[in-house]
Motif scaffolding. Structure first.
Motif, PDB file in Angstrom:
ATOM      1  N   ARG A 173      13.573 -38.749  -4.812  1.00  0.00           N
ATOM      2  CA  ARG A 173      13.657 -40.211  -4.917  1.00  0.00           C
ATOM      3  C   ARG A 173      14.151 -40.744  -3.578  1.00  0.00           C
ATOM      4  O   ARG A 173      15.124 -40.248  -3.026  1.00  0.00           O
ATOM      5  CB  ARG A 173      14.605 -40.578  -6.051  1.00  0.00           C
ATOM      6  N   TYR A 174      13.480 -41.763  -3.079  1.00  0.00           N
ATOM      7  CA  TYR A 174      13.810 -42.351  -1.774  1.00  0.00           C
ATOM      8  C   TYR A 174      14.603 -43.626  -1.970  1.00  0.00           C
ATOM      9  O   TYR A 174      14.324 -44.420  -2.872  1.00  0.00           O
ATOM     10  CB  TYR A 174      12.524 -42.641  -0.989  1.00  0.00           C
ATOM     11  N   HIS A 175      15.587 -43.830  -1.083  1.00  0.00           N
ATOM     12  CA  HIS A 175      16.473 -44.991  -1.125  1.00  0.00           C
ATOM     13  C   HIS A 175      16.688 -45.500   0.296  1.00  0.00           C
ATOM     14  O   HIS A 175      16.652 -44.721   1.255  1.00  0.00           O
ATOM     15  CB  HIS A 175      17.849 -44.616  -1.695  1.00  0.00           C
ATOM     16  N   LEU A 176      16.967 -46.788   0.427  1.00  0.00           N
ATOM     17  CA  LEU A 176      17.368 -47.324   1.719  1.00  0.00           C
ATOM     18  C   LEU A 176      18.802 -46.884   1.996  1.00  0.00           C
ATOM     19  O   LEU A 176      19.633 -46.854   1.095  1.00  0.00           O
ATOM     20  CB  LEU A 176      17.303 -48.854   1.724  1.00  0.00           C
ATOM     21  N   THR A 177      19.075 -46.557   3.257  1.00  0.00           N
ATOM     22  CA  THR A 177      20.434 -46.150   3.607  1.00  0.00           C
ATOM     23  C   THR A 177      21.367 -47.341   3.683  1.00  0.00           C
ATOM     24  O   THR A 177      22.573 -47.192   3.519  1.00  0.00           O
ATOM     25  CB  THR A 177      20.467 -45.416   4.960  1.00  0.00           C
ATOM     26  N   ASP A 178      20.803 -48.519   3.914  1.00  0.00           N
ATOM     27  CA  ASP A 178      21.627 -49.702   4.152  1.00  0.00           C
ATOM     28  C   ASP A 178      20.849 -50.939   3.715  1.00  0.00           C
ATOM     29  O   ASP A 178      19.699 -51.115   4.096  1.00  0.00           O
ATOM     30  CB  ASP A 178      21.919 -49.760   5.652  1.00  0.00           C
ATOM     31  N   GLU A 179      21.457 -51.777   2.924  1.00  0.00           N
ATOM     32  CA  GLU A 179      20.753 -52.968   2.448  1.00  0.00           C
ATOM     33  C   GLU A 179      20.471 -53.963   3.570  1.00  0.00           C
ATOM     34  O   GLU A 179      19.636 -54.841   3.426  1.00  0.00           O
ATOM     35  CB  GLU A 179      21.503 -53.638   1.304  1.00  0.00           C
ATOM     36  N   HIS A 180      21.145 -53.828   4.710  1.00  0.00           N
ATOM     37  CA  HIS A 180      20.859 -54.714   5.836  1.00  0.00           C
ATOM     38  C   HIS A 180      19.417 -54.549   6.317  1.00  0.00           C
ATOM     39  O   HIS A 180      18.793 -55.508   6.760  1.00  0.00           O
ATOM     40  CB  HIS A 180      21.825 -54.454   7.002  1.00  0.00           C
ATOM     41  N   ILE A 181      18.904 -53.339   6.204  1.00  0.00           N
ATOM     42  CA  ILE A 181      17.516 -53.080   6.600  1.00  0.00           C
ATOM     43  C   ILE A 181      16.578 -53.922   5.731  1.00  0.00           C
ATOM     44  O   ILE A 181      15.625 -54.512   6.226  1.00  0.00           O
ATOM     45  CB  ILE A 181      17.173 -51.579   6.437  1.00  0.00           C
ATOM     46  N   ALA A 182      16.856 -53.971   4.442  1.00  0.00           N
ATOM     47  CA  ALA A 182      16.022 -54.766   3.532  1.00  0.00           C
ATOM     48  C   ALA A 182      16.046 -56.230   3.943  1.00  0.00           C
ATOM     49  O   ALA A 182      15.005 -56.890   3.934  1.00  0.00           O
ATOM     50  CB  ALA A 182      16.498 -54.604   2.091  1.00  0.00           C
ATOM     51  N   HIS A 183      17.212 -56.738   4.306  1.00  0.00           N
ATOM     52  CA  HIS A 183      17.306 -58.138   4.721  1.00  0.00           C
ATOM     53  C   HIS A 183      16.462 -58.410   5.957  1.00  0.00           C
ATOM     54  O   HIS A 183      15.760 -59.425   6.025  1.00  0.00           O
ATOM     55  CB  HIS A 183      18.767 -58.536   4.988  1.00  0.00           C
ATOM     56  N   ILE A 184      16.503 -57.510   6.919  1.00  0.00           N
ATOM     57  CA  ILE A 184      15.719 -57.668   8.145  1.00  0.00           C
ATOM     58  C   ILE A 184      14.232 -57.747   7.802  1.00  0.00           C
ATOM     59  O   ILE A 184      13.514 -58.637   8.245  1.00  0.00           O
ATOM     60  CB  ILE A 184      15.986 -56.501   9.128  1.00  0.00           C
TER      61      ILE A 184
END
Length: 104
Positions: A83-94
């Motif tokens: 299962r893959y996850h983002l390491t940091d939600e800041h990346i999603a915001h960008i």
């Protein structure tokens, strides 16, 4: 621009710019942006990303490898799947902000 603090190395601001540049280079693909957009909703398996993006499994895997090497995504093994996850939600915001900006 403010001068570097006396305790910070003089090249620290340049290193931050280089790190930001590396991050943007790692995101510079429509498929990788799509992966990050999908992962912003939570962890996903490769087959879920394939379905959501409408591209082949080898292509998704290739782009996931780039995102993992750039430390944008992490993995967690669950039974026989990863299962893959983002390491940091800041990346999603960008990424989500860039997509919204492009749609305006």
């Amino acid at each position: 621009m403010t001068p570097p603090s006396p305790t910070a190395p003089a090249d620290e601001p340049l290193r931050a710019l280089e790190a930001a540049s590396d991050l943007l280079k790692a995101l510079a693909s429509p498929v990788r942006l799509g992966i990050v957009r999908e992962l912003s909703e939570g962890g996903k398996y490769v087959h879920e990303l394939v379905t959501a993006l409408g591209v082949s499994q080898p292509l998704v895997s290739q782009h996931l490898r780039i995102l993992r090497n750039s430390r944008i995504v992490t993995t967690r093994r669950q039974a026989r799947e990863i299962r893959y996850h983002l390491t940091d939600e800041h990346i999603a915001h960008i990424v989500l902000d860039a997509i919204r900006h492009a749609q305006e």
